[in-house]
Design a protein around this motif. Structure first.
Motif, PDB file in Angstrom:
ATOM      1  N   ILE A  83       7.915  21.142  -6.748  1.00  0.00           N
ATOM      2  CA  ILE A  83       9.205  21.777  -6.478  1.00  0.00           C
ATOM      3  C   ILE A  83       9.942  22.084  -7.776  1.00  0.00           C
ATOM      4  N   LYS A  84       9.956  21.108  -8.709  1.00  0.00           N
ATOM      5  CA  LYS A  84      10.802  21.235  -9.903  1.00  0.00           C
ATOM      6  C   LYS A  84      10.037  21.735 -11.127  1.00  0.00           C
ATOM      7  N   GLY A  85       8.736  21.865 -11.012  1.00  0.00           N
ATOM      8  CA  GLY A  85       7.968  22.307 -12.179  1.00  0.00           C
ATOM      9  C   GLY A  85       7.420  21.133 -12.954  1.00  0.00           C
ATOM     10  N   GLU A  86       6.350  21.407 -13.739  1.00  0.00           N
ATOM     11  CA  GLU A  86       5.633  20.325 -14.404  1.00  0.00           C
ATOM     12  C   GLU A  86       6.422  19.673 -15.528  1.00  0.00           C
ATOM     13  N   ASP A  87       7.444  20.387 -16.066  1.00  0.00           N
ATOM     14  CA  ASP A  87       8.155  19.844 -17.219  1.00  0.00           C
ATOM     15  C   ASP A  87       9.422  19.110 -16.835  1.00  0.00           C
ATOM     16  N   PHE A  88       9.661  18.982 -15.547  1.00  0.00           N
ATOM     17  CA  PHE A  88      10.895  18.339 -15.084  1.00  0.00           C
ATOM     18  C   PHE A  88      10.795  16.832 -15.281  1.00  0.00           C
ATOM     19  N   ALA A  89      11.565  16.330 -16.259  1.00  0.00           N
ATOM     20  CA  ALA A  89      11.401  14.938 -16.694  1.00  0.00           C
ATOM     21  C   ALA A  89      11.638  13.888 -15.605  1.00  0.00           C
ATOM     22  N   PRO A  90      12.658  14.046 -14.743  1.00  0.00           N
ATOM     23  CA  PRO A  90      12.905  12.981 -13.753  1.00  0.00           C
ATOM     24  C   PRO A  90      11.713  12.685 -12.860  1.00  0.00           C
ATOM     25  N   CYS A  91      10.781  13.648 -12.713  1.00  0.00           N
ATOM     26  CA  CYS A  91       9.598  13.397 -11.879  1.00  0.00           C
ATOM     27  C   CYS A  91       8.766  12.250 -12.441  1.00  0.00           C
ATOM     28  N   GLU A  92       8.873  12.075 -13.757  1.00  0.00           N
ATOM     29  CA  GLU A  92       8.016  11.071 -14.395  1.00  0.00           C
ATOM     30  C   GLU A  92       8.278   9.665 -13.871  1.00  0.00           C
ATOM     31  N   TYR A  93       9.483   9.461 -13.310  1.00  0.00           N
ATOM     32  CA  TYR A  93       9.771   8.141 -12.732  1.00  0.00           C
ATOM     33  C   TYR A  93       8.712   7.773 -11.691  1.00  0.00           C
ATOM     34  N   PHE A  94       8.431   8.727 -10.776  1.00  0.00           N
ATOM     35  CA  PHE A  94       7.452   8.458  -9.717  1.00  0.00           C
ATOM     36  C   PHE A  94       6.069   8.205 -10.311  1.00  0.00           C
ATOM     37  N   GLN A  95       5.766   8.976 -11.370  1.00  0.00           N
ATOM     38  CA  GLN A  95       4.456   8.808 -11.994  1.00  0.00           C
ATOM     39  C   GLN A  95       4.324   7.404 -12.577  1.00  0.00           C
ATOM     40  N   LYS A  96       5.397   6.956 -13.236  1.00  0.00           N
ATOM     41  CA  LYS A  96       5.377   5.606 -13.806  1.00  0.00           C
ATOM     42  C   LYS A  96       5.134   4.572 -12.714  1.00  0.00           C
TER      43      LYS A  96
ATOM     44  N   THR B 100       0.828  -1.206   0.000  1.00  0.00           N
ATOM     45  CA  THR B 100       0.000   0.000   0.000  1.00  0.00           C
ATOM     46  C   THR B 100       0.863   1.256   0.000  1.00  0.00           C
ATOM     47  N   ARG B 101       1.914   1.231   0.843  1.00  0.00           N
ATOM     48  CA  ARG B 101       2.713   2.443   1.032  1.00  0.00           C
ATOM     49  C   ARG B 101       3.608   2.748  -0.166  1.00  0.00           C
ATOM     50  N   TYR B 102       3.980   1.703  -0.927  1.00  0.00           N
ATOM     51  CA  TYR B 102       4.772   1.928  -2.142  1.00  0.00           C
ATOM     52  C   TYR B 102       3.973   2.804  -3.100  1.00  0.00           C
ATOM     53  N   CYS B 103       2.712   2.455  -3.272  1.00  0.00           N
ATOM     54  CA  CYS B 103       1.811   3.214  -4.142  1.00  0.00           C
ATOM     55  C   CYS B 103       1.642   4.632  -3.616  1.00  0.00           C
ATOM     56  N   TRP B 104       1.304   4.730  -2.348  1.00  0.00           N
ATOM     57  CA  TRP B 104       1.025   6.038  -1.729  1.00  0.00           C
ATOM     58  C   TRP B 104       2.235   6.967  -1.796  1.00  0.00           C
ATOM     59  N   GLN B 105       3.420   6.419  -1.427  1.00  0.00           N
ATOM     60  CA  GLN B 105       4.622   7.244  -1.372  1.00  0.00           C
ATOM     61  C   GLN B 105       4.992   7.738  -2.768  1.00  0.00           C
ATOM     62  N   SER B 106       4.830   6.879  -3.783  1.00  0.00           N
ATOM     63  CA  SER B 106       5.169   7.283  -5.149  1.00  0.00           C
ATOM     64  C   SER B 106       4.226   8.377  -5.624  1.00  0.00           C
ATOM     65  N   TYR B 107       2.938   8.255  -5.247  1.00  0.00           N
ATOM     66  CA  TYR B 107       1.967   9.272  -5.633  1.00  0.00           C
ATOM     67  C   TYR B 107       2.344  10.615  -5.014  1.00  0.00           C
ATOM     68  N   VAL B 108       2.642  10.598  -3.718  1.00  0.00           N
ATOM     69  CA  VAL B 108       3.005  11.850  -3.025  1.00  0.00           C
ATOM     70  C   VAL B 108       4.304  12.398  -3.597  1.00  0.00           C
ATOM     71  N   ASP B 109       5.301  11.511  -3.820  1.00  0.00           N
ATOM     72  CA  ASP B 109       6.595  11.954  -4.325  1.00  0.00           C
ATOM     73  C   ASP B 109       6.457  12.621  -5.687  1.00  0.00           C
ATOM     74  N   PHE B 110       5.614  12.046  -6.562  1.00  0.00           N
ATOM     75  CA  PHE B 110       5.450  12.644  -7.888  1.00  0.00           C
ATOM     76  C   PHE B 110       4.922  14.069  -7.782  1.00  0.00           C
ATOM     77  N   HIS B 111       3.877  14.249  -6.978  1.00  0.00           N
ATOM     78  CA  HIS B 111       3.274  15.582  -6.931  1.00  0.00           C
ATOM     79  C   HIS B 111       4.153  16.578  -6.197  1.00  0.00           C
ATOM     80  N   ARG B 112       4.931  16.105  -5.224  1.00  0.00           N
ATOM     81  CA  ARG B 112       5.895  16.990  -4.566  1.00  0.00           C
ATOM     82  C   ARG B 112       6.974  17.401  -5.552  1.00  0.00           C
ATOM     83  N   CYS B 113       7.479  16.401  -6.290  1.00  0.00           N
ATOM     84  CA  CYS B 113       8.537  16.637  -7.266  1.00  0.00           C
ATOM     85  C   CYS B 113       8.088  17.673  -8.279  1.00  0.00           C
ATOM     86  N   GLN B 114       6.844  17.499  -8.769  1.00  0.00           N
ATOM     87  CA  GLN B 114       6.304  18.445  -9.761  1.00  0.00           C
ATOM     88  C   GLN B 114       6.171  19.827  -9.165  1.00  0.00           C
TER      89      GLN B 114
END
Lengths: 80, 262, 226
Positions: free
Chosen positions: A40-53, A24-38
């Motif tokens: 902080i770094k902006g919507e076009d920051f490619a490395p954030c996409e890892y969390f989204q994947k 459960t927490r793997y899913c949750w943490q990745s979801y939170v990490d993606f939106h935090r990453c976006q």
């Protein structure tokens, strides 16, 4: 045969932070990490996409929909 | 009927209270369920009333047997002590279950709570305001009840009265502060698992404080009626044991739920 | 698939199930040995006429019948634990399949490549074609590649269900709000069946699981044509 497949098939890797059957927490943490990453770094920051994947691979679609609408309504239980 | 027996055991007389208390408690529990589901208190009030009446009369009989008929021999006293010890042990386990629920929910908070404890949006109490004062009150009441006990054992009627009176007063003081705190609470029992574990644990503790205060108050009244001698006062001792138990539960509540849990 | 009058396990389709069958045989062998020994003791004890009026203890025999069962339990426990941790072991998966239990069907999601999402209902008996199995066949089968490590994530949308394929030696509760991970690895192609294993309401018996293990290349073309 499976070597061919692994080149084409890529999914979220095993994350040693979540070594249990309960993922459960793997899913949750990745979801939170993606939106935090976006945020902080902006919507076009490619490395954030890892969390989204990862979260797209791991989270049930209904959970993602629920959390998306919670974020829109400002009722998401975690600060992004 | 002669009061002389060839054995030290207390063979109880016929009594209507066991069956009547069973019926009363039955209607109390059904009444609570009815109250929580239909918001109608009728049956609950009937249950509380009849349970209270049975309790008063049953324990009045026990006082008569123990104090006036001399049926509580030292052998019987051992049984009474074991009974109280086992009762308090079961009460300890009762509270263990609430602490279990609390730590289950707080040590690894669910993702629905934002993986945080307290959950986002919950404003917990500051443990160093009223809760800390309550801790001091209960610790002080532990001192005064011990003072009363020693006075009783030394046949000092006045100081036993003073110690016991102070203990009862501190009990009332604690309950009023808890009531005030509940009244001011910015979250309710319905606010996720935080509110549930908080109010169920502290609420049952509050109920036990009220029970303990009542027990001590009865001892205070019996003391003014000279029911206790310096060797024979198990009713008082049982109340003191119970009061210490309530005190210890509060310390755990304060440390884990109020302090660590905020 | 389970067939009529079947006593043993279904044929395995994964290395884990092979290990499970080995362990079952190991446990059953010990069981037979114990039953035979105890049965012999009981028979010989009730059919003889020996008397020993001064028997108080027998230290040697008591040590034996305490230590021997302990050793037997250890011989049972160690392979069991090995298998338990082997089942939990995660190897790097190539694809992730999510399954959600509902009252009363399973829905499946493949989200690694494109969003594939479908519900899998039991086929009604009168819609069955020849060769299909009553109460086991579904309208949309799960397609998975064989010889490929698959991560299966199980959850539920309403009440607790349980997802299982006996041939894979796999079963996990589907709990609302929780994601349970299973490791799937088919070592051969085939169609495999399972049934919801947690009483979940009126139609609990009518939400089967059908998985089709296919050639990885065929799996890819299935994905592309979806």
């Amino acid at each position: 045969m499976s070597a061919i497949v692994t080149e084409e098939l890529v999914t979220a890797p095993v994350d040693p932070r979540f070594p249990n059957q309960n993922q459960t927490r793997y899913c949750w943490q990745s979801y939170v990490d993606f939106h935090r990453c976006q945020k902080i770094k902006g919507e076009d920051f490619a490395p954030c996409e890892y969390f989204q994947k990862v979260y797209k691979s791991v989270c049930p679609n209904s959970w993602i929909e629920k959390w998306d609408s919670q974020r829109e309504a400002g009722t998401f239980p975690k600060k992004i | 009927m002669s009061n002389h027996m060839n054995h030290p055991f207390h063979l109880v007389d016929k009594s209507p209270w066991p069956i009547l208390s069973a019926f009363s408690v039955m209607s109390l529990v059904s009444g609570l369920a009815k109250w929580f589901h239909t918001f109608n208190m009728d049956l609950a009030i009937l249950g509380i009333l009849s349970t209270t009446l049975v309790m008063i009369q049953w324990w009045r009989d026990v006082v008569r047997e123990g104090t006036f008929q001399g049926l509580h021999t030292s052998k019987v006293g051992v049984g009474l002590r074991w009974g109280m010890i086992l009762f308090i042990a079961s009460e300890v386990l009762f509270f263990v279950s609430f602490f279990w629920a609390f730590f289950h929910s707080s040590l690894a908070p669910a993702v629905e709570l934002g993986s945080a404890w307290p959950p986002l949006g919950i404003k917990p109490f500051n443990p160093f305001q009223i809760p800390l004062l309550n801790t001091a009150i209960l610790l002080a009441s532990g001192v005064t009840v011990t003072w009363a006990h020693h006075a009783l054992m030394e046949n000092n009627h006045t100081q036993a009265f003073q110690g016991l009176f102070l203990t009862v007063f501190l009990g009332f003081y604690f309950t009023s502060l808890q009531a005030l705190e509940y009244f001011e609470a910015p979250f309710s029992i319905a606010d996720a698992v935080y509110g549930t574990t908080f109010f169920v644990a502290t609420g049952f503790h509050g109920l036990h404080v009220i029970i303990g205060t009542t027990f001590l108050l009865i001892c205070l009244i019996r003391h003014t009626l000279h029911h206790f001698s310096f060797t024979h006062h198990f009713g008082f001792e049982a109340a003191a044991w119970y009061w210490h138990f309530v005190d210890v539960v509060w310390l755990f509540l304060f440390i884990s739920i109020y302090w660590w849990g905020n | 698939m389970a067939t009529w009058a079947q006593i043993g396990f279904q044929n395995s389709a994964s290395p884990l199930m092979e290990q499970l069958i080995f362990f079952h045989d190991h446990a059953l062998l010990i069981l037979i040995l114990i039953t035979t020994l105890v049965g012999y003791f009981m028979l010989s004890l009730v059919t003889n006429k020996f008397v020993n009026r001064y028997l108080l203890d027998g230290q040697m025999i008591e040590i034996i019948w305490t230590v021997l069962p302990a050793v037997i339990l250890i011989i049972l426990a160690l392979p069991s634990l090995r298998l338990l941790y082997l089942i939990d072991e995660t190897t790097e998966p190539s694809i992730t399949l999510k399954t959600v239990g509902h009252q009363w069907y399973w829905s499946y999601e493949y989200s690694d490549f494109k969003d594939i999402e479908f519900d899998s209902y039991m086929m009604p008996s009168n819609d069955l074609e020849k060769g299909q199995f009553r109460l086991l066949e579904v309208d949309n089968r799960v397609i998975l590649p064989y010889l490929t490590q698959v991560r299966l994530l199980v959850t539920a949308g309403d009440v607790i269900h349980s997802w299982t394929i006996p041939s894979l030696g796999i079963k996990a509760d589907a709990v609302p709000g929780r994601l349970n991970q299973l490791n799937v690895f088919f070592n051969r192609p085939g169609v495999f069946y399972g049934q919801c294993s947690e009483i979940c309401g009126a139609n609990h018996s009518f939400m089967p699981i059908t998985v089709e293990a296919v050639n990885p290349a065929d799996f890819l073309s299935w994905v592309k044509s979806f």
